[in-house]
Design a protein around this motif. Structure first.
Motif, PDB file in Angstrom:
ATOM      1  N   SER A 864       0.834  -1.205   0.000  1.00 14.59           N
ATOM      2  CA  SER A 864       0.000   0.000   0.000  1.00 14.59           C
ATOM      3  C   SER A 864       0.875   1.264   0.000  1.00 14.59           C
ATOM      4  O   SER A 864       0.582   2.248  -0.686  1.00 14.59           O
ATOM      5  N   GLU A 868       1.155   4.308  -2.854  1.00 11.80           N
ATOM      6  CA  GLU A 868       1.071   5.750  -2.588  1.00 11.80           C
ATOM      7  C   GLU A 868       2.248   6.479  -3.220  1.00 11.80           C
ATOM      8  O   GLU A 868       2.093   7.590  -3.752  1.00 11.80           O
ATOM      9  N   LYS A 871       1.521   6.816  -6.844  1.00  4.92           N
ATOM     10  CA  LYS A 871       0.583   7.910  -7.124  1.00  4.92           C
ATOM     11  C   LYS A 871       1.293   9.257  -7.077  1.00  4.92           C
ATOM     12  O   LYS A 871       1.042  10.136  -7.908  1.00  4.92           O
TER      13      LYS A 871
END
Length: 992
Positions: A864, A868, A871
């Motif tokens: 996860s 991030e 992104k």
């Protein structure tokens, strides 16, 4: 016979003619040094004409012709502010001191009425203007009452009387500008000259040029020149006073024929200066030039000598100026001097080349018949200005070599050691490439050699011998790992969004129906109209239109006759409203600017001005010599400029239709009371006379070169009015990202700390509004980095600072410059933790093969976190693609000149494309790690894949020898924060 006669004449008169010609150039034509009998000056038979000192003088004078910085420096030395001075000069401001032992300075004494400095408001009948006395003598009762009221309120328009007085002063920490003060003529020029062995060769020529320039300057200024040569603490020799007489000429010739040699110790020279200051009063009114190559011990003098020198500086204002020869900085000289000048380094045709290990060579210089300075290494071209190349990221290197720079005869003298760290793929340890290993860290440059340092596109190095690697048969496991890595990286590359999305979004943003870009032709035509008939005024034309559209004011600084008033008059034609023009003097009255008092209103006890036709009713105004505004008009003028209102009588505030004020001045203000007025002009530009090429075009153009008719101007006024309204209404929708705000914050810090310029909060707010105007007029919904190039016309205090601000902007305009390094830093920690967990779980990331639930949750959390980071990199990549697209379109920018926009594009576009490659690589690495932690990868291969990905993530950076020899201050200006950290690490391990 003719040849014989000519030969005899040349032998008898040749030396005399040459010497007389040189005397004329040094001391002027009225030196009075020629005396046929030789009693006072020099006769024909005088032996001085055969002196060896005449020989180098032509070459020295040729050298001086290209040194304007030296002439400017010599003209400023020894000048002291004094109340008895008759000449006004610029000085660094000082503040008053309570100690009477501090340096004498001057300040304005309002009690001493020696001169009229302007107009002011007061209640003094002795200094009031005659027009105020007319009110008292008037037959109208209301006018007499008006006079009495102004007298009671001390608002009589009066002459401002003031004088200068001597006071003790001390230095200010960071003076923001120079001030004009009365100056004394100054004492003798004192030159302390380093004559050590290191000053031989070309440096000796430059040093003697400084002495000759000092003699010429001292003679033209009516001062003495004293030269103190030093090479050791016990060997300080004074040449005596070199003045315009026979003895002075002989001293000059003796010095010019003197050869340098010895050690380097400045103590003896400073002792002489300190001893002279106690015995000769004129030395205390002099400044000292210390000419040296900077090779001094550190500290350069003892604490006792330094303490005496500091006392002399504090009590007399003596300044020590260091003049560096052959280098740009010296720590020892910085500790000794008030200012260090390095401009002589630009006049050296050769810099001392010492790369890797120190290499010393003796270079002989000689004068030839044509007074031409030659050297054995004249074939060396551009060494001092050779470009530096720096690797931007791993797997990307640039070829760098000296074979294209140096001649063959010099190649055997130079070796280059490359500074980089390379990770050994077999052991995982770092090797210093300075080590003498098998690969060879030092490359000898011989005649047949190629580039000493060359890297391929993938980062592998090339050596002179191409040794073939033995190929071993790979196992099935290794092949599976390699295939998996190729598949993972291929999938990661495919997952990166294409550039089409960002480009299409930008184009759709501009092509909206209500986009202001569809009306950009109005602004383009307006700029073309103002620029028509003018030569080299493209930037100024764009700035006045931008100022009008953004409802701001623009300031032009430059000499008279450079079209400043024409620009404002053409802007008034475009706007279609009243145009007001006025030339300020120190005695400009409020009636000239705001209109006369209404006599009819005075009969009704109202203090009202007739403002029609004056500044309060103008739409465009041009005010020449704006900084000569006196205190009587300053407050009202500031209100009009900032708030667009005028107080006309008790409680009557009139709205002013003012769109733009164009201010002009030959010089910037030198008093703090005018800072508020300067701050009102958001846009600023220096207007220079046209160039030589432009002058030909200016003189050859016809008087009817204007291609715009009256109908164009009439239609343009209404179109511009509507456009300005649309722009103002759209500003609320224009956003400014945090990255732009951070850029402006960092720029303010640079301008404040490096340039010493204070920028008000009001100015920054107005600057942000102007950037929004720039974005809106280009049809964009947010401020982009290209708009920030306009800040170079906003934040400078003196014109010379604009280039420094522009360079800073070009070095820092790159979206999210630190994001990649932040993501790499995070990825290294996360990936290392992930590799450890995968080894613990034997490659299991789902829990199906018995891994602990705690470890599986940690791996999911790491995935996860990697997503991030992906992104964040995707957003950064989007911003870069948008930035590159805007750079491609930069020549179409409305508010940047064509030359300026092309130069910015040429500089920024390659950097942005390289940054995009780095972002793509970082995004591929992050995506590869995320895929490697997914169930798509086989468990038995996962640990090896992660180890290889971690190993490939190491990046190195190569710095050139010149980059490693930069000072910390220069490195901060050259590199970004990430590269600076790597530079510091490389610098620490760099061995000279």
């Amino acid at each position: 016979l003719a040849k014989t006669v000519a030969s005899d004449v040349f032998q008898e008169w040749g030396g005399v003619v040459r010497g007389v010609s040189l005397l004329d150039k040094v001391f002027g034509y009225n030196h009075g040094l020629l005396d046929l009998q030789g009693d006072v000056g020099f006769g024909i038979e005088d032996g001085v004409w055969q002196h060896n000192g005449w020989q180098p003088m032509p070459a020295l004078q040729k050298q001086l012709a290209s040194m304007p910085e030296l002439r400017d420096l010599l003209s400023l030395l020894g000048r002291r502010p004094t109340a008895r001075g008759k000449e006004m000069r610029k000085f660094r401001p000082r503040k008053r001191s309570a100690s009477m032992e501090d340096t004498k300075g001057v300040e304005i004494d309002p009690i001493d009425p020696t001169s009229v400095s302007g107009l002011t408001l007061s209640g003094n009948l002795a200094t009031m203007l005659p027009n105020e006395a007319v009110l008292l003598r008037s037959s109208m009762k209301s006018l007499r009452w008006l006079f009495l009221a102004k007298k009671a309120e001390e608002k009589l328009l009066s002459y401002e009387l003031s004088g200068w007085t001597d006071v003790p002063t001390k230095n200010m920490r960071k003076p923001r500008r120079s001030v004009h003060l009365p100056a004394a003529s100054g004492g003798p020029l004192i030159i302390c000259l380093d004559t050590s062995w290191s000053m031989t060769g070309l440096r000796e020529i430059l040093a003697k040029s400084v002495v000759l320039a000092s003699v010429i300057a001292a003679n033209s200024q009516g001062r003495e020149c004293r030269v103190v040569s030093f090479s050791s603490s016990n060997n300080a020799v004074e040449s005596g006073v070199i003045s315009c007489n026979a003895e002075g000429v002989r001293k000059l010739l003796d010095f010019l024929s003197y050869s340098f040699g010895g050690g380097t110790d400045v103590t003896g020279a400073l002792k002489y200066v300190l001893d002279s200051s106690s015995s000769e009063n004129d030395v205390s009114s002099s400044d000292i030039i210390l000419v040296t190559d900077g090779e001094l011990p550190n500290p350069p003098v003892s604490n006792a000598i330094m303490a005496k020198l500091d006392t002399l500086k504090r009590q007399t204002g003596v300044e020590v100026h260091g003049l560096l020869v052959g280098r740009k900085e010296s720590a020892a000289l910085d500790s000794l001097c008030d200012q260090v000048h390095d401009f002589l380094v630009h006049y050296e045709s050769l810099q001392n080349v010492s790369i890797g290990k120190k290499h010393h060579s003796t270079m002989a210089y000689s004068f030839h018949g044509k007074s031409k300075l030659t050297s054995p290494l004249t074939s060396v071209r551009g060494w001092s200005s050779r470009p530096n190349f720096r690797a931007l990221a791993h797997r990307r290197r640039f070829t760098f070599g000296l074979t294209s720079v140096l001649s063959d005869e010099d190649m055997n003298h130079i070796k280059i050691e490359t500074q980089s760290y390379k990770k050994d793929r077999r052991s995982g340890t770092k090797r210093n490439r300075f080590d003498d290993d098998d690969e060879g860290s030092v490359y000898d440059l011989d005649e047949g050699g190629g580039s000493p340092l060359s890297f391929t596109a993938d980062g592998s190095s090339k050596t002179k011998s191409n040794t073939e690697t033995d190929k071993t048969e790979k196992s099935e496991y290794v092949l599976r790992v390699e295939d998996s890595i190729n598949d993972i990286r291929g999938t990661a590359k495919e997952s990166i969004n294409s550039d089409i999305g960002a480009v299409e979004e930008l184009q759709n943003e501009i092509d909206l129906v209500n986009s202001l870009w569809s009306k950009s032709y109005i602004l383009s035509d307006s700029i073309a109209f103002i620029e028509s008939g003018l030569i080299e005024r493209e930037v100024e034309a764009r700035l006045v239109v931008l100022a009008m559209v953004s409802q701001e004011h623009v300031l032009f600084v430059g000499p008279p006759g450079t079209s400043k008033s024409v620009l404002s008059a053409k802007l008034a034609q475009l706007c279609g409203g009243p145009f007001f023009q006025r030339l300020f003097t120190r005695f400009t009255t409020p009636e000239e600017l705001f209109g006369p008092l209404s006599l009819r209103a005075l009969e009704n006890d109202e203090y009202v001005r007739c403002i029609d036709g004056f500044l309060p009713t103008a739409s465009v105004a041009f005010i020449d010599e704006i900084f000569k505004a006196n205190s009587a008009i300053l407050n009202t003028l500031l209100t009009i400029l900032n708030e667009r209102t005028f107080d006309n009588g008790a409680g009557k505030r009139v709205a002013c239709p003012l769109k733009c004020v164009v201010g002009a001045s030959n010089e910037l203000p030198d008093t703090e009371e005018l800072d508020a007025l300067l701050d009102r002009f958001l846009l600023r530009a220096q207007v220079n006379p046209v160039s030589d090429a432009g002058l030909i075009q200016l003189l050859s153009q016809s008087s009817n070169s204007n291609i715009f008719d009256d109908s164009f101007v009439n239609n343009m006024a209404s179109d511009l009015e509507a456009l300005v309204t649309d722009v103002s209404c759209s500003l609320g929708t224009i956003t400014m990202d945090e990255s732009i705000c951070i850029l402006i914050r960092d720029l303010r810090t640079f301008v404040r700390d490096e340039l010493g310029v204070y920028i008000s909060d009001r100015r920054l707010v107005k600057a942000s509004r102007l950037l929004r105007v720039s974005a809106a007029t280009h049809g964009r919904s947010r401020v982009d980095y290209v708009d920030c190039l306009l800040l170079q016309h906003i934040l400078w205090q003196v014109p010379e600072q604009r280039l420094a601000i522009r360079e800073w902007l070009l070095d820092h305009i790159n979206p999210g410059e630190s994001i990649v390094e932040q993501s790499k830093f995070l990825m290294r920690g996360i990936a290392s933790e992930a590799a450890s967990l995968v080894k613990t779980t034997m490659g299991d990331v789902t829990g199906e093969f018995g891994a602990r639930e705690k470890d599986i949750e940690s791996i999911k959390s790491i995935r996860s976190g990697i997503k991030e980071i992906e992104k964040m990199l995707q957003r950064h990549r989007y911003d870069l693609v948008r930035h590159i697209q805007l750079l491609e379109q930069l020549p179409e920018h409305l508010w940047l000149g064509l030359d300026e926009s092309h130069a910015a594009k040429q500089h920024l576009l390659p950097l942005s494309k390289s940054a995009l490659e780095v972002v793509n690589e970082a995004l591929i690495d992050a995506t590869s790690f995320e895929i490697a932690l997914s169930p798509k990868v086989e468990n038995d291969l996962r640990s090896s894949i992660l180890d290889i990905l971690l190993e490939n993530d190491n990046d190195a950076m190569v710095f050139t020898y010149e980059e490693l020899n930069l000072s910390l201050k220069e490195a901060k200006k050259k590199f970004d924060s990430v590269t600076l950290r790597k530079w510091k690490a490389a610098k620490k391990d760099f061995v000279v």
